[in-house]
Design an enzyme around this catalytic site. Structure first.
Site, PDB file in Angstrom:
ATOM      1  N   THR A 122     -21.777   9.744   5.057  1.00 55.02           N
ATOM      2  CA  THR A 122     -22.600   8.529   5.203  1.00 55.02           C
ATOM      3  C   THR A 122     -23.969   8.702   4.558  1.00 55.02           C
ATOM      4  O   THR A 122     -24.675   7.733   4.334  1.00 55.02           O
ATOM      5  CB  THR A 122     -22.838   8.214   6.690  1.00 55.02           C
ATOM      6  OG1 THR A 122     -23.600   9.295   7.257  1.00 55.02           O
ATOM      7  CG2 THR A 122     -21.536   8.045   7.435  1.00 55.02           C
ATOM      8  N   GLY A 170       0.793  -1.222   0.000  1.00 54.40           N
ATOM      9  CA  GLY A 170       0.000   0.000   0.000  1.00 54.40           C
ATOM     10  C   GLY A 170       0.832   1.281   0.000  1.00 54.40           C
ATOM     11  O   GLY A 170       0.298   2.370  -0.188  1.00 54.40           O
ATOM     12  N   GLU A 171       2.139   1.171   0.214  1.00 62.44           N
ATOM     13  CA  GLU A 171       2.975   2.381   0.187  1.00 62.44           C
ATOM     14  C   GLU A 171       3.053   2.910  -1.246  1.00 62.44           C
ATOM     15  O   GLU A 171       3.101   2.135  -2.195  1.00 62.44           O
ATOM     16  CB  GLU A 171       4.396   2.043   0.649  1.00 62.44           C
ATOM     17  CG  GLU A 171       4.502   1.710   2.118  1.00 62.44           C
ATOM     18  CD  GLU A 171       5.919   1.303   2.507  1.00 62.44           C
ATOM     19  OE1 GLU A 171       6.826   1.322   1.651  1.00 62.44           O
ATOM     20  OE2 GLU A 171       6.108   0.951   3.687  1.00 62.44           O
ATOM     21  N   ASP A 204     -25.479  21.097   0.375  1.00 62.70           N
ATOM     22  CA  ASP A 204     -24.559  20.867   1.500  1.00 62.70           C
ATOM     23  C   ASP A 204     -23.125  20.867   0.977  1.00 62.70           C
ATOM     24  O   ASP A 204     -22.908  20.782  -0.238  1.00 62.70           O
ATOM     25  CB  ASP A 204     -24.879  19.534   2.191  1.00 62.70           C
ATOM     26  CG  ASP A 204     -24.586  19.576   3.690  1.00 62.70           C
ATOM     27  OD1 ASP A 204     -23.920  20.525   4.144  1.00 62.70           O
ATOM     28  OD2 ASP A 204     -25.014  18.658   4.410  1.00 62.70           O
ATOM     29  N   HIS A 226     -15.365  22.752   4.976  1.00 59.15           N
ATOM     30  CA  HIS A 226     -16.529  22.518   5.836  1.00 59.15           C
ATOM     31  C   HIS A 226     -16.906  23.782   6.623  1.00 59.15           C
ATOM     32  O   HIS A 226     -18.070  24.179   6.650  1.00 59.15           O
ATOM     33  CB  HIS A 226     -16.231  21.341   6.763  1.00 59.15           C
ATOM     34  CG  HIS A 226     -17.299  21.125   7.767  1.00 59.15           C
ATOM     35  ND1 HIS A 226     -18.590  20.801   7.408  1.00 59.15           N
ATOM     36  CD2 HIS A 226     -17.286  21.219   9.113  1.00 59.15           C
ATOM     37  CE1 HIS A 226     -19.318  20.704   8.502  1.00 59.15           C
ATOM     38  NE2 HIS A 226     -18.558  20.948   9.546  1.00 59.15           N
ATOM     39  N   ARG A 246     -26.226  16.608  16.105  1.00 63.93           N
ATOM     40  CA  ARG A 246     -25.583  15.292  16.004  1.00 63.93           C
ATOM     41  C   ARG A 246     -25.049  14.911  17.370  1.00 63.93           C
ATOM     42  O   ARG A 246     -24.391  15.730  18.030  1.00 63.93           O
ATOM     43  CB  ARG A 246     -24.426  15.385  14.994  1.00 63.93           C
ATOM     44  CG  ARG A 246     -23.861  14.021  14.596  1.00 63.93           C
ATOM     45  CD  ARG A 246     -22.594  14.186  13.784  1.00 63.93           C
ATOM     46  NE  ARG A 246     -22.785  14.647  12.411  1.00 63.93           N
ATOM     47  CZ  ARG A 246     -22.926  13.851  11.358  1.00 63.93           C
ATOM     48  NH1 ARG A 246     -22.920  12.554  11.512  1.00 63.93           N
ATOM     49  NH2 ARG A 246     -23.048  14.366  10.140  1.00 63.93           N
ATOM     50  N   LYS A 272     -30.355  20.905  12.657  1.00 63.30           N
ATOM     51  CA  LYS A 272     -29.888  19.517  12.836  1.00 63.30           C
ATOM     52  C   LYS A 272     -28.959  19.443  14.033  1.00 63.30           C
ATOM     53  O   LYS A 272     -28.185  20.365  14.278  1.00 63.30           O
ATOM     54  CB  LYS A 272     -29.121  19.117  11.559  1.00 63.30           C
ATOM     55  CG  LYS A 272     -28.497  17.739  11.582  1.00 63.30           C
ATOM     56  CD  LYS A 272     -27.656  17.481  10.319  1.00 63.30           C
ATOM     57  CE  LYS A 272     -26.191  17.757  10.550  1.00 63.30           C
ATOM     58  NZ  LYS A 272     -25.348  17.482   9.376  1.00 63.30           N
ATOM     59  N   ARG A 292     -13.420  18.403   8.908  1.00 60.25           N
ATOM     60  CA  ARG A 292     -14.424  18.445   9.979  1.00 60.25           C
ATOM     61  C   ARG A 292     -13.799  18.282  11.362  1.00 60.25           C
ATOM     62  O   ARG A 292     -14.457  18.497  12.363  1.00 60.25           O
ATOM     63  CB  ARG A 292     -15.502  17.372   9.732  1.00 60.25           C
ATOM     64  CG  ARG A 292     -16.397  17.727   8.546  1.00 60.25           C
ATOM     65  CD  ARG A 292     -17.429  16.659   8.277  1.00 60.25           C
ATOM     66  NE  ARG A 292     -16.814  15.405   7.863  1.00 60.25           N
ATOM     67  CZ  ARG A 292     -17.480  14.275   7.675  1.00 60.25           C
ATOM     68  NH1 ARG A 292     -18.784  14.248   7.844  1.00 60.25           N
ATOM     69  NH2 ARG A 292     -16.859  13.186   7.284  1.00 60.25           N
ATOM     70  N   GLN A 293     -12.518  17.921  11.402  1.00 59.60           N
ATOM     71  CA  GLN A 293     -11.832  17.808  12.706  1.00 59.60           C
ATOM     72  C   GLN A 293     -11.083  19.115  12.968  1.00 59.60           C
ATOM     73  O   GLN A 293      -9.860  19.171  13.003  1.00 59.60           O
ATOM     74  CB  GLN A 293     -10.867  16.622  12.694  1.00 59.60           C
ATOM     75  CG  GLN A 293     -11.597  15.295  12.572  1.00 59.60           C
ATOM     76  CD  GLN A 293     -10.675  14.110  12.771  1.00 59.60           C
ATOM     77  OE1 GLN A 293      -9.786  14.135  13.602  1.00 59.60           O
ATOM     78  NE2 GLN A 293     -10.887  13.072  11.995  1.00 59.60           N
TER      79      GLN A 293
HETATM   80  C1  R5P Z   1     -21.988  18.592   8.556  1.00 55.02           C
HETATM   81  O1  R5P Z   1     -22.268  19.530   9.239  1.00 55.02           O
HETATM   82  C2  R5P Z   1     -21.740  18.663   7.079  1.00 55.02           C
HETATM   83  O2  R5P Z   1     -22.072  19.888   6.520  1.00 55.02           O
HETATM   84  C3  R5P Z   1     -22.469  17.550   6.352  1.00 55.02           C
HETATM   85  O3  R5P Z   1     -23.851  17.769   6.479  1.00 55.02           O
HETATM   86  C4  R5P Z   1     -22.131  16.225   6.972  1.00 55.02           C
HETATM   87  O4  R5P Z   1     -20.778  16.150   7.279  1.00 55.02           O
HETATM   88  C5  R5P Z   1     -22.496  15.103   6.057  1.00 55.02           C
HETATM   89  O5  R5P Z   1     -22.185  13.891   6.688  1.00 55.02           O
HETATM   90  P1  R5P Z   1     -23.168  12.666   6.585  1.00 55.02           P
HETATM   91  O6  R5P Z   1     -23.423  12.440   5.121  1.00 55.02           O
HETATM   92  O7  R5P Z   1     -22.423  11.526   7.217  1.00 55.02           O
HETATM   93  O8  R5P Z   1     -24.403  13.017   7.340  1.00 55.02           O
END
Ligand code: R5P
Length: 293
Positions: A223, A37-38, A218, A128, A193, A191, A94-95
């Site tokens: 996922t 995999g390298e 978005d 993001h 999470r 929303k 996102r991190q």
């Molecule tokens: C989160 O705030 C992002 O804007 C996306 O809505 C999110 O990361 C999408 O991830 P997933 O498809 O896993 O819900």
């Protein structure tokens, strides 16, 4: 001074389009994968004193693509080039905060790694959260593909009383930018999470969307859980057709099937992550950025 483009293996199409737009030479970059995999990378030309843009998205396998970006940039810089990079999809974006005590702010670490291999500037697409740009100690810029996605949808679909929808408040500015192009109405859902289980809850609204087309906007689908929740509500409110437009279609596992199963009729994405849903090319956005430098 002229540009040279170094195509990373994850973004060959964007690199080729960008070099054509900038009238830049495309460097020969040879990438070999070993059985474990390298990756081994070889640059087939002298780059001394050249301004080189490395183009490489860091979609899954994220760590492998990131490592290829870092070693390629390091070699170019070691050989005397001025290294700039275009990372159309920036993994780990996102991190960008310590959400739970003890969590690593991985994007900050990536910024340090990029700087340490000699990268002078980073351009990405629809990061993001723009707040994350503050984690970098060198120039970083995020350009947006949302107006291009809106133009694409405006040209290719006969929309009936369209309403643009953000699945969460984080994408409110994106949905506004989208609506500004199509001159459509827009709304944002609320929303939340669960930080431990990842489970998503979307608040209900009192809406009548009978006979209307809804366009979910978005930055990314990973996922698919966020879009699934949003599409289920839109169906419940009577939307006749649901189009989803995102910059980055990461589409983990059966995400595309899951969102279609929840009522999404069409998925439109850019080519930051190549797939059959990539309908919008982001290379003009990157080209405009580098043309200004
Ligand atoms: C989160 O705030 C992002 O804007 C996306 O809505 C999110 O990361 C999408 O991830 P997933 O498809 O896993 O819900």
């Amino acid at each position: 001074m002229d540009w040279t483009v170094a195509p990373g293996p994850a973004s060959l199409e964007i690199a080729t389009n960008l070099s054509a737009k900038l009238g830049a030479k495309l460097l020969p970059v040879e990438v070999t994968d070993f059985p474990d995999g390298e990756s081994k990378i070889r640059i087939g030309e002298d780059v001394r004193n050249k301004r080189v843009i490395v183009v490489q998205s860091t979609y899954p396998p994220v760590d492998k693509h990131l490592m290829q970006l870092l070693v390629l940039s390091h070699k170019l810089s070691e050989d005397g080039a001025d290294v700039f990079c275009a990372v159309p999809y920036l993994g780990y974006a996102r991190q960008d905060r310590e959400f739970l005590p003890g969590e690593v702010v991985t994007l900050g670490v990536i910024g340090r790694l990029m700087r340490s291999v000699g990268i002078k500037r980073l351009v990405t697409v629809d990061i993001h959260s723009v707040k994350a740009l503050g984690l970098f100690s060198f120039p970083v810029y995020s350009t947006s593909s949302i107006p291009l996605l809106a133009e694409y949808i405006g040209k290719n679909y006969q929309l009936r009383q369209p309403i643009a929808v953000s699945p969460d408040f984080g994408s409110s500015s994106r949905v506004e930018a989208f609506s500004a192009v199509l001159k459509s109405e827009h709304i944002s859902f609320k929303k939340s999470r669960d930080r431990k289980t990842g489970e998503i809850t979307t608040e209900e609204q009192s809406l009548n969307l009978m006979g209307r087309d809804a366009i979910i906007i978005d930055d990314m689908i990973s996922t698919g859980a966020s879009v699934v929740k949003c599409a289920q509500l839109l169906k419940k409110y009577g939307a006749s057709r649901i189009i989803t437009a995102v910059a980055h279609a990461v589409l983990i596992g059966g995400a595309a099937d899951r969102i279609m199963g929840a009522g999404v009729d069409e998925l439109i994405a850019t080519n930051t992550i190549p797939s059959k849903y990539s309908k919008v090319d982001v290379s003009p956005l990157l080209a405009s950025h580098f043309e200004m430098l």
